[in-house]
Design a protein around this motif. Structure first.
Motif: not given
Length: 435
Positions: A178-181, A242-248
Motif C-alpha cells: 500500500e502506498q500513499i496514493e 521505514r525511513l523512505t515511508v516517513q519521508r513519503r
C-alpha cells in the motif's frame, strides 16, 4: 375551543363584515375580523361552508401576500428589530466532547484534546487559510485503551470521510504494497459513500468527481501502528524502507497535489489530483519502550521543569525513538491515553457496547434470555481485566474463557434464562485434560 386554519385560505365573509364577533355554524367557529382575512375551523378537513373552494366564484386564489412572506421568513425574524441568532458554522470542541462521552468511557483529557483538534480542523475547512494550516496529531497509549474507537466514533458522529491505514503495510514507490496514493483513493471512496448515505445525487458512471474530492479534503486519515515506522538498528534491512515511508508521509502531511485514479470494470479512467492540504492526519501506536531511561536521557536538562507531567511524551522522545524530526514537527499534537482502570472496565461492561451484549444477542437468537449480570460479577471481571493488562480487548478474552462451556450446558439443559452470578464466575474452570 382551539381554532385552526380552514382548508380554504380566504373567506369573503371576513371581507364583507368588519365587526368582531364569533358565530357557531355547523360546529365551525368563525372569526369575522382577522387581519389575514381567513376563516378558521375546528378541523382542517372541513370545507368552507360558504363555498369558498377553488370551484366557487368567491374563491380568491390562496393566501395573501403577507401570508406568503411570513411563510418564507423564519419565525425568529418576524419581530421587527430582532436579528436572527448566529450559529457557528462548525461544531465546537465542547459539543464534540459531549457526544464522545456518550460512547467512549473515560480518557477525559484525551477526548478534550482530540475534540479540540477535530474542531480546529473543521473550522479551517470552513474557512481555509493556506498560510496557517491546522495541526496533525499522534495518539499514544497502550493497546485496548480506545484510541481507534475514539477517532472512529468522532468521525461517524460528525459525518466525516474516514479511512484507516496500517503503517506496517505502507511501502515506498515501486514496491508491492500500500502506498500513499492508495490511502487517498480509499479516502475519496469514503467521501463518495458518505454522499450516497446523505442522499446526494451521485453519478455512478463517473468513478471520481469534483464533489468527492472536495469532501475528501475535509476527511481524516488514521494511520494505525504508527510506531512501527520508527527506524532502529534492530530493524535491519527494513530500516531504509521505514525511513523512505516517513519521508513519503511528509509529502502527504505538508500539503501536495497527489494523483488519485480509480480502475473499475477493467477500464482506466482519467486520473484526478487532490490537494492534501488540510486533510487531518492522525497517527496512533503503543510506542512501547518510549518511557525508558535510554530514550528520556537525551532530553535537555531543564526540559522536565517545563512539563506538567514528567512522564509526558515530548517530540524529543519520538525523535530518539526513531522518527525523523521533519515528520514529528508536522505532527505536533501528542495525545496520550492512560491505561484503563477498574471503574473504566465496569462502565464498559455496563455500557451499550459491552461484550456481554454479544452473548445476550446470541442467546436471544435461540429464544433464550441472558440476564444482566449482577454488579459483583462486573467487579470480578474488571479486576481480572486490570491484571490481564490488555485493555478493553481483554474483556473478550476473559468472557470467552468462561462463558462458552457455561452457555453450551445452558443450551443443552433446555432452560430459558441464564444468570451469570459471582459464584459461577469464581467456579474453577474445567481443564482440557478433564475432557
Amino acid at each position: 375551543m382551539p381554532r385552526s386554519r380552514c382548508v380554504w385560505a380566504i373567506c369573503p365573509l371576513t371581507v364583507l363584515q368588519r365587526q368582531t364577533h364569533t358565530t357557531a355554524l355547523d360546529g365551525i367557529a368563525w372569526d369575522k375580523h382577522r387581519s389575514d382575512r381567513s376563516c378558521f375551523s375546528i378541523g382542517l378537513s372541513h370545507p368552507c361552508p360558504l363555498g369558498c373552494g377553488p370551484r366557487s366564484p368567491k374563491y380568491r386564489g390562496g393566501p395573501t401576500l403577507n401570508q406568503r412572506r411570513l411563510a418564507r421568513t423564519p419565525p425568529e425574524r418576524h419581530a421587527r428589530g430582532v436579528a436572527p441568532p448566529t450559529h457557528p458554522p462548525t461544531p465546537s470542541a465542547p459539543s464534540i466532547k459531549d457526544r464522545l462521552d456518550e460512547r467512549v468511557v473515560g480518557q477525559d483529557e484525551a477526548k478534550i484534546q482530540l475534540a479540540q483538534l477535530i474542531a480546529m480542523h473543521l473550522n479551517w475547512c470552513h474557512k481555509p487559510l493556506d498560510a496557517l494550516l491546522p495541526p496533525n496529531g499522534l495518539l499514544i497509549g497502550p493497546t485496548g485503551v480506545g484510541k481507534t474507537h475514539t477517532i472512529r466514533t468522532a468521525c461517524a458522529l460528525l459525518d466525516l470521510p474516514f479511512v484507516v491505514a496500517d503503517a506496517t503495510s505502507l511501502v515506498p514507490s515501486g514496491i508491492v504494497g500500500e502506498q500513499i496514493e492508495d490511502i487517498l483513493e480509499r479516502l475519496v471512496e469514503s467521501a463518495r459513500q458518505l454522499r450516497l448515505s446523505r442522499g446526494e445525487p451521485v453519478d455512478l458512471d463517473v468513478p471520481i468527481d469534483r464533489a468527492d474530492l472536495d469532501l475528501a479534503r475535509t476527511g481524516v486519515i488514521f494511520i494505525d501502528e504508527f510506531d512501527k515506522l520508527a527506524s532502529s538498528e534492530a530493524a535491519g534491512y527494513e530500516e531504509p524502507i521505514r525511513l523512505t515511508v516517513q519521508r513519503r508521509l511528509l509529502k502527504l502531511i505538508e500539503g501536495s497535489l497527489l494523483r488519485v485514479g480509480v480502475k473499475r470494470h477493467g477500464t482506466d479512467h482519467p486520473d484526478h489530483y487532490i490537494n492534501t492540504m488540510g486533510i487531518l492526519i492522525i497517527g496512533s501506536g503503543a510506542f512501547t519502550g518510549i518511557d525508558t531511561p535510554a530514550i528520556r536521557s537525551r532530553r535537555a536538562p531543564n526540559m522536565l521543569a517545563d512539563l506538567v507531567d514528567p512522564l509526558e511524551v515530548v517530540s524529543t522522545d519520538l525523535v530518539q525513538y526513531g522518527f525523523i524530526p521533519e515528520l514529528i514537527a508536522r505532527m505536533p499534537v501528542l495525545i496520550q491515553y492512560r491505561p484503563l482502570e477498574k471503574q473504566d472496565f465496569v462502565e464498559i461492561l455496563k455500557g451499550e457496547f459491552s461484550p456481554i451484549r454479544l452473548w445476550q444477542r446470541y442467546c436471544a437468537a435461540f429464544d433464550m434470555d441472558f440476564a444482566d449480570p449482577e454488579p459483583a460479577v462486573l467487579q470480578l471481571i474488571a479486576e481480572q481485566a486490570v491484571r490481564l493488562n490488555m485493555g478493553a480487548r481483554g474483556l473478550q478474552q476473559l468472557l470467552f474463557q468462561r462463558l462458552p462451556a457455561e452457555i453450551f450446558e445452558f443450551e443443552r439443559s433446555g432452560q430459558k434464562t441464564y444468570h451469570l452470578t459471582a459464584e459461577r464466575w469464581r467456579r474453577p474452570r474445567r481443564s482440557r485434560s478433564q475432557g
